[in-house]
Design a protein around this motif. Structure first.
Motif, short mmCIF file in Angstrom:
data_model
loop_
_atom_site.label_atom_id
_atom_site.label_comp_id
_atom_site.label_asym_id
_atom_site.label_seq_id
_atom_site.Cartn_x
_atom_site.Cartn_y
_atom_site.Cartn_z
N UNK C 119 0.82 -1.22 0.00
CA UNK C 119 0.00 0.00 0.00
C UNK C 119 0.85 1.26 0.00
N UNK C 120 1.95 1.21 0.71
CA UNK C 120 2.82 2.39 0.80
C UNK C 120 3.34 2.77 -0.60
N UNK C 121 3.73 1.74 -1.34
CA UNK C 121 4.23 1.98 -2.70
C UNK C 121 3.12 2.55 -3.59
N UNK C 122 1.93 1.96 -3.47
CA UNK C 122 0.81 2.43 -4.28
C UNK C 122 0.51 3.89 -3.98
N UNK C 123 0.51 4.21 -2.69
CA UNK C 123 0.23 5.61 -2.31
C UNK C 123 1.32 6.53 -2.85
N UNK C 124 2.58 6.06 -2.72
CA UNK C 124 3.69 6.88 -3.21
C UNK C 124 3.54 7.13 -4.71
N UNK C 125 3.20 6.07 -5.44
CA UNK C 125 3.03 6.20 -6.89
C UNK C 125 1.91 7.17 -7.23
N UNK C 126 0.82 7.04 -6.49
CA UNK C 126 -0.32 7.93 -6.72
C UNK C 126 0.09 9.38 -6.48
N UNK C 127 0.77 9.60 -5.37
CA UNK C 127 1.18 10.96 -5.02
C UNK C 127 2.17 11.51 -6.05
N UNK C 128 3.10 10.64 -6.47
CA UNK C 128 4.10 11.08 -7.47
C UNK C 128 3.43 11.58 -8.73
N UNK C 129 2.57 10.73 -9.32
CA UNK C 129 1.87 11.14 -10.54
C UNK C 129 1.00 12.35 -10.29
N UNK C 130 0.35 12.36 -9.13
CA UNK C 130 -0.55 13.47 -8.79
C UNK C 130 0.20 14.79 -8.72
#
Lengths: 513, 310, 360
Positions: C119-130
């Protein structure tokens, strides 16, 4: 109309039909214009005047019918053909490129200015000469974007003359002018006809037609009502011809029960830049149970005043107190949620979302309240019920509540806005041009609804450029000119002349001195 | 002929000008399209088609000029497609532009296989050669930089004043600008808005094609897939950074490519890191310029909006 | 109740036409593509069957679903912005940055159990793209810069940034292949079917479709977004804060695209390689276009383009037909769909005109 041979007819339109998707804009229209006259084309909004003129200047082709110029049937494939034959049009919405100079604007699409070597200097010189000859003062090097409205209209006229127009079509030319500028325009028209030009004057303003025109052709609902000598008609005759029945200049109204001052505007000022203001020192009250009308020519600060009161813009200084809040400083959401309703000026641009269902249009002001869903989601059932209720209560004609707002007629579209805003039982209603472009039936309905709000004790601010409408509905009238309030009068104690003078920039105290 | 610093400067300048040429021509073409009020994202795809057409044309006609002609025709057809979809059918210009990019990428690669098969040997073709201007090319430093280039380079830089003159001093140029600023007004003045846009779009695309042809038969001597590698986007950036003026576009192309030349130079000397950042330069400069200019970008007022009469 | 039938009928008619248009567009594009195959002197039937087989055949269908996963998310990304009146062309760049953030967390943060690390990676990816897309939103809101141009520019910047990182600071073995370290086992999305590359990311993407539907069609915020997109002035007059909505939507849309990059790394690639997201961004536009910005439509659009990608690979292997044909077919699909939509609109106008003429 049978004696056309000996009348020196320069222009004739015979049995013109024009079909648009869903609308027959022109049906069997006949028009004949004599050389050297000012010929009025009179009709309400939507009577088909602009459509007819767009055919005359080559922008669109008639579905059937002939255009005859100096005895010859002509066919226009583009505006260039019409111009070549001497027809020049001054559009209501100016057709200018603001980033270019006056000369450049005149040269767009020209055929004789040197194709690969544009003779700019010579053109500028010719423009100066034309301007001098016909008293149209203008600087050929000025950027159009920097010019005032009246000057831009002059550019449009010069543009037409520059192209060798003999027949000038002026489409609602005074709608953007002050009475003073209108006077100047009329002088220009007179000096043009003296020099042999023919002018087609499109208007729905009866007094202006009386003043400047020789003959008038009346259009109603896309058909010709007839052509008359203006000298033989009274203003009332013209009004009857235009509307199709006698116009009442008064409304049955209950005596206003003047309540407390619901809205108190004091010294409201909105700056344009460091040196000039859009609004200067506006002060007035709107009482509960009264309609306060704002009259004035379009573009004299009406938009800005409404924007300041609805939170779209924040006032630079001054206050507009309503229920202990300063409307000039609050956000739109805060204002609208505290009992204020707003019927915006342009229903397509600001009032409706044309690509959304009626249901979604009807909740625009209240979608965020618990009424339409407790949490973050919308409650579709509540929305549907609410929409059906409003459609019935305000007699909106629609096949279903899921129709797109864009597919309704103008009158029904306006009813959707009125339903949305009035169903909120506002304490303060701001209505801007609430009946613009509507037919008589819809106008009466909306006037009735506004008066009902007043009678129920709401404070109403009515902003309109239709003097008749303001005079008819208002208990008191303020007149705006260049962002300043020229005076506040009572409709029963004033005259149209007095208001006209204020619209042109004379202060009330100077008039009554 | 020493290897002095002057010599290096001359060479760097020469290669900057050479590298800037395809960008410059494509951007000038795009300028014409933009001035007509069309937003064209598909420069990359149009150039790609032209790179292949130039190689194929040169191969079959035996002359690099035949290749250039083929490139111009191919790019013009892409322009016609764009024009038909966006002007006649009023389709969303951005989406059509993206489709043109994908089409250009796919079609150039596929046609390459059709024409030259899967063989890895590169067909030898006629390419552009340097054409030193007698006399002038002998001037030290400047001679190498400006007067010992390929013919297309001279054409590209000559196009700058020509297009400038066309836009601001001729009747069709004025008409074109009017169509981009206020098509409704142009229409009332008898200008055929659709025709003007069609012509601007096709001619502009042809210029993009010249840029593409120069890539595959001038800078390089073969076609490879995706060989335009972002130059189409740099052209878009150059038009914006050059503020929709031909001279501005010229300087923008040269500044952008100076970064590229410098990057290559530094890589030769083993300073690898700034390479990627110098390649980013055009895009970063454009974003910064957009941020600072905001709405006063000088973009034609009607850009991106389909026009319909009546 | 009567009214609801009317609604049903009109929407059914409308969607039926658009489905018909999309199917016809795909068929025509395929036919043209096969003509190209003939021009290459290859067997078009063999090419076609190997493509269909490669997309839907046994053992291959999972690959279609793998290719479909990022397309679902980039489709959402484009559609979301489009609903707010914005054109996001920067999905590819957002994918790169999303992948970058996910890799930073997935490869360099150690010692976490999978249920926290994933989940941490998914959130990081989401935030990065965002965040990457939020740059566009900020430039739009505060500087008035066109998002069409800035997203294109940011694509290129992201691409060069990734090139720099995988060649320099983040290279796994200096002097080796330009790629990053693999993400740790605890940060990987498990495969669903053994021997395939299909992983949990597929369901994450489908979940995002549901969230997208909930947001755009049912939520108050989504209503605000749609009003802002369709009529900004009306939004202003009803007190909707358009600027806030633009910032929100650019962040969410960038997040969706970032998630696409992040899932591609965590589920399929394991590490960032050069140009691993190539084409997914622009294909997202086509997906959303075919799906008419609707959640269900995006699923079908993504399936179609996923099938093209998977089938194209197989076609190249089995029939020796280059997969660039697939690009041509995809471009033709976009052109046909958008072209026929406009033709329908124009025909509709003419029908109305004729009808009116008859009445007159």
């Amino acid at each position: 109309m049978e004696t056309k041979q000996n009348e020196n007819i320069i222009l004739e339109m015979r049995h013109i039909y024009k079909q648009f998707p869903g609308v027959l804009a022109n049906a069997d229209i006949c028009l004949n214009v004599r050389a050297g006259e000012v010929h009025a084309l009179l009709g309400e909004n939507g009577a088909g005047k602009s459509t007819l003129m767009n055919q005359l200047c080559g922008l669109i082709k008639p579905t059937s019918g002939d255009i005859v110029i100096e005895g010859k049937v002509v066919h226009f494939n583009s505006a260039r053909d019409a111009m070549a034959i001497g027809i020049g049009m001054v559009h209501q919405h100016f057709m200018l490129v603001p980033t270019m100079t006056v000369t450049e604007n005149c040269l767009i699409g020209a055929t004789d200015a040197g194709y690969l070597k544009l003779n700019y200097k010579q053109a500028a010189k010719r423009i100066s000469e034309l301007a001098e000859k016909y008293n149209l003062e203008i600087d050929p090097e000025a950027k159009v974007g920097d010019l005032a409205v009246g000057q831009r209209q002059r550019v449009e006229i010069i543009k037409a003359l520059y192209r060798g127009a003999k027949i000038l079509i002026l489409d609602e030319p005074t709608s953007v002018l002050t009475p003073q500028e209108t006077g100047e325009l009329f002088n220009m028209i007179r000096s043009l006809t003296e020099k042999g030009f023919t002018v087609l004057f499109i208007s729905h303003k009866l007094n202006e037609i009386k003043e400047i025109c020789d003959r008038v052709t009346v259009l109603r609902l896309g058909r010709t009502e007839g052509t008359y000598n203006v000298a033989e008609c009274t203003v009332n005759d013209l009004a009857r011809l235009m509307v199709g029945r006698d116009v009442s200049f008064s409304i049955e109204r209950k005596e206003g029960t003047e309540g407390e001052a619901m809205v108190q505007v004091r010294n409201l000022t909105l700056a344009r830049d460091a040196h000039t203001n859009l609004l200067t020192d506006i002060s007035f009250d709107v009482h509960a149970g009264e309609v306060f009308g704002i009259a004035g020519v379009d573009g004299n600060g009406q938009n800005e005043l409404v924007e300041c009161l609805t939170g779209a813009k924040h006032a630079t200084s001054g206050t507009a107190m309503y229920e202990g809040k300063d409307l000039g400083k609050e956000s739109t959401r805060q204002i609208m949620s505290s009992g204020v309703s707003h019927i915006p000026a342009d229903r397509h641009k600001a009032g409706l979302i044309l690509g959304m269902h009626l249901t979604e249009n009807l909740i625009l002001q209240d979608y965020y309240t618990p009424k339409f869903g407790k949490g973050a989601l919308l409650d579709n059932r509540a929305i549907d019920t609410y929409a059906s209720e409003l459609i019935e209560r305000f007699a909106i004609k629609t096949p279903s509540r899921y129709e797109y707002a864009g597919s309704l007629s103008g009158g029904n579209q306006q009813k959707v806005i009125v339903a949305r805003e009035l169903s909120r039982n506002p304490k303060f209603l701001i209505a801007m041009h609430p009946t613009r472009g509507l037919d008589v039936g819809a106008i009466e309905y909306i006037h009735g609804q506004i008066m009902k709000q007043r009678d129920d004790g709401a404070a109403v601010l009515l902003v309109s450029t239709e003097l008749e409408e303001v005079m008819k509905l208002s208990d008191r009238i303020g007149v705006l000119f260049e962002g300043k309030l020229m005076g506040i009068v009572n409709p029963s104690e004033t005259t149209v002349e007095e208001i006209g003078l204020m619209m042109g920039g004379t202060r009330l105290e100077d008039i009554r001195k | 002929m020493g290897v002095g610093p002057l010599h290096i400067i001359g060479n760097v300048l020469a290669s900057d000008i050479r590298m800037a040429t395809p960008i410059l021509i494509a951007a000038l073409g795009l300028l014409l399209v933009n001035e007509a009020g069309l937003l064209h994202i598909g420069v990359e795809g149009t150039m790609l088609i032209a790179t292949l057409a130039a190689v194929a044309g040169s191969y079959y006609t035996g002359s690099v000029w035949g290749g250039l002609l083929c490139a111009i025709i191919a790019a013009g057809l892409m322009g016609l497609l764009f024009a038909f979809l966006t002007i006649t059918l009023r389709a969303n210009q951005t989406v059509v532009g993206v489709a043109i990019n994908i089409l250009g990428s796919g079609l150039s690669a596929a046609m390459n296989r059709v024409l030259f098969g899967v063989s890895t040997t590169i067909a030898s073709i006629d390419t552009f050669k340097n054409l030193p201007i007698p006399g002038l090319s002998k001037i030290p430093v400047l001679g190498t930089a400006f007067f010992n280039q390929m013919p297309i380079v001279y054409i590209a830089f000559l196009l700058v004043p020509v297009i400038s003159y066309f836009l601001f001093k001729t009747q069709p140029g004025l008409n074109l600008r009017a169509v981009g600023e206020n098509p409704g007004a142009a229409d009332t003045l008898g200008i055929n808005v659709y025709r003007t846009r069609y012509i601007a779009c096709v001619v502009g695309s042809m210029l993009m094609g010249v840029g593409g042809a120069f890539l595959s038969t001038g800078l390089l001597t073969f076609f490879s897939e995706e060989m335009v590698s972002g130059r189409g986007y740099i052209a878009i950036a150059a038009v914006i950074f050059g503020r929709y003026k031909p001279t501005g576009i010229m300087f923008a192309s040269m500044i952008f490519m100076a970064g590229n030349v410098l990057a290559n130079l530094l890589q030769v000397y083993g300073v690898g890191i700034p390479y990627y950042f110098l390649n980013m330069l055009p895009y970063i400069l454009t974003v910064v310029a957009l941020a600072m200019l905001g709405k006063s970008t000088m973009a034609p007022a009607a850009q991106g909006k389909p026009y319909r009469r009546g | 109740m009567k009214i609801d039938k009317v609604k049903l009928k009109s929407t059914a008619n409308r969607s039926l036409t658009s489905v018909g248009v999309s199917v016809a567009a795909v068929v025509i594009a395929l036919v043209i593509g096969m003509l190209l195959v003939v021009a290459m002197q290859k067997n078009p039937m063999k090419a076609f069957t190997s493509m269909v087989n490669g997309a839907f055949g046994p053992g291959y269908f999972t690959e279609t679903l793998v290719k479909m996963t990022p397309l679902l998310l980039t489709g959402i990304s484009f559609a979301l912005c489009n609903r707010c009146g914005l054109t996001n062309l920067g999905m590819e760049g957002q994918m790169y940055i999303g992948a970058l953030f996910a890799t930073l967390v997935g490869a360099y943060v150690t010692g976490l159990p999978w249920y926290i690390h994933v989940p941490l990676c998914l959130i990081a990816g989401f935030i990065g793209g965002g965040l990457w897309c939020l740059i566009t939103g900020l430039l739009k809101v505060f500087c008035g810069a066109s998002e069409i141009i800035t997203t294109v520019m940011l694509n290129m910047i992201a691409q060069f940034l990734i090139e720099y990182l995988i060649n320099g600071p983040m290279i796994a073995t200096p002097g080796g292949n330009p790629q990053t370290k693999n993400v740790l086992a605890s940060a990987r999305l498990g495969t669903l079917i053994k021997g395939s590359r299909l992983n949990w990311g597929y369901f994450i993407a489908l979940g995002c479709i549901v969230l997208f539907w909930l947001f755009i069609s049912r939520s108050k915020k989504g209503y605000e977004v749609r009003v802002s997109g369709m009529n900004p002035t009306a939004a202003l007059y009803s007190g909707i804060n358009i600027k806030k909505n633009i910032l929100l939507v650019t962040f969410l849309a960038g997040g969706a695209a970032g998630l696409a990059g992040c899932i591609e790394i965590m589920g399929v690639q394991k590490c960032i390689q050069s140009a691993f997201a190539s084409g997914y961004g622009f294909d997202g536009i086509a997906v959303s276009l075919i799906g008419q910005n609707s959640p269900v439509g995006i699923v079908f659009g993504a399936l179609l383009f996923g099938a093209f990608r998977a089938g194209g690979n197989n076609m190249m292997r089995k029939a020796q037909v280059p997969d660039s044909i697939v690009n041509v077919i995809q471009a033709l699909v976009i052109i046909m769909v958008i072209g026929s939509q406009m033709v329908l609109e124009i025909m509709n106008e003419q029908k109305l005109r004729k009808q009116a003429r008859k009445e007159a």
